[in-house]
Motif scaffolding. Structure first.
Motif, short mmCIF file in Angstrom:
data_model
loop_
_atom_site.label_atom_id
_atom_site.label_comp_id
_atom_site.label_asym_id
_atom_site.label_seq_id
_atom_site.Cartn_x
_atom_site.Cartn_y
_atom_site.Cartn_z
N ASP A 39 0.81 -1.20 0.00
CA ASP A 39 0.00 0.00 0.00
C ASP A 39 0.84 1.26 0.00
OD1 ASP A 39 -2.12 -1.68 0.18
OD2 ASP A 39 -2.16 -1.61 2.36
N SER A 40 1.92 1.19 0.77
CA SER A 40 2.73 2.38 0.98
C SER A 40 4.04 2.24 0.21
CB SER A 40 3.00 2.51 2.48
OG SER A 40 3.50 3.77 2.77
N GLN A 78 2.06 11.18 1.85
CA GLN A 78 2.33 11.32 3.27
C GLN A 78 3.82 11.57 3.44
OE1 GLN A 78 1.01 7.55 4.78
NE2 GLN A 78 2.22 6.41 3.32
N SER A 86 6.15 9.65 0.85
CA SER A 86 5.75 8.32 0.41
C SER A 86 4.28 8.39 0.04
CB SER A 86 6.01 7.26 1.47
OG SER A 86 4.99 7.27 2.43
N TYR A 87 3.83 7.42 -0.69
CA TYR A 87 2.46 7.46 -1.20
C TYR A 87 1.68 6.25 -0.73
CZ TYR A 87 3.95 11.18 -4.30
OH TYR A 87 4.43 12.36 -4.79
N LEU A 88 0.40 6.46 -0.55
CA LEU A 88 -0.50 5.36 -0.21
C LEU A 88 -1.47 5.19 -1.38
CD1 LEU A 88 -1.15 3.48 2.25
CD2 LEU A 88 -2.98 5.08 2.76
N ARG A 100 -7.23 2.47 7.50
CA ARG A 100 -5.77 2.48 7.57
C ARG A 100 -5.27 2.36 8.99
NH1 ARG A 100 -5.60 7.85 4.77
NH2 ARG A 100 -6.71 7.24 2.92
N HIS A 108 4.38 4.93 9.23
CA HIS A 108 4.10 3.76 8.40
C HIS A 108 2.58 3.50 8.33
CE1 HIS A 108 4.45 -0.28 6.77
NE2 HIS A 108 3.63 -0.69 7.71
N GLN A 109 2.10 3.18 7.13
CA GLN A 109 0.67 2.94 6.97
C GLN A 109 0.41 1.59 6.34
OE1 GLN A 109 -1.86 5.88 5.40
NE2 GLN A 109 -0.70 7.63 6.21
#
Ligand code: ZN
Length: 156
Positions: A39-40, A78, A86-88, A100, A108-109
């Motif tokens: 996801d991340s 994010q 970073s991207y989700l 989430r 961290h996600q």
């Protein structure tokens, strides 16, 4: 690759619905996001995966496509450690609601993919007249938890 036309059709449709012209670069990035299996991700991770599996694409183009996707709601940007982006990714198959888990410590996600739970949350919100689009659970990830030796959730 199985169902190539189906997935391509779905991606074309997704771009179309977002008002984005279906360029080769956008389709490549969207296809890679669908197969990334996490996801991340950071821009560097995505860039490397693209270079490994697809035709060459410049880093500038990747940034531009990510910006378009962020605007379209395919992604959330994010900040890790306050400065590293970073991207989700939000895949299309999550119906309406994204849950989430977010680490308070490092950012961290992870996404929770439990259709039953998501549907339950959606109904709870709907009963109160709210159309739910997202929920967030804050805590400490495995890594940060073992680093601080603190069990369970940390209070704000
Ligand atoms: Zn953490």
């Amino acid at each position: 690759m199985p169902h190539l036309t189906d997935t391509l059709h779905i991606r074309l449709q997704r771009l179309h619905q977002a008002g984005l012209r279906p360029t080769l670069q956008r389709l490549s990035v969207l296809g890679t996001l669908d197969t990334l299996g996490q996801d991340s991700f950071s821009v560097e991770q995505l860039f490397q995966t693209l270079r490994q599996h697809q035709q060459p694409i410049s880093l500038t183009t990747v940034y531009r496509v990510l910006h378009d996707f962020e605007t379209a709601g395919f992604l959330t940007r994010q900040w890790m450690d306050g400065h590293r982006a970073s991207y989700l990714y939000h895949p299309r198959n999550v119906p309406g609601l994204v849950l989430r888990l977010v680490c308070r410590c490092c950012g961290h996600q992870e996404r929770v993919d439990d259709p039953e739970l998501l549907e339950h949350l959606r109904q709870q919100a709907a009963r109160r007249g709210m159309e739910a689009t997202g929920a967030t659970l804050h805590g400490l990830c495995r890594h940060c938890n073992s680093a601080t030796g603190e069990p369970g959730l940390k209070r704000a």
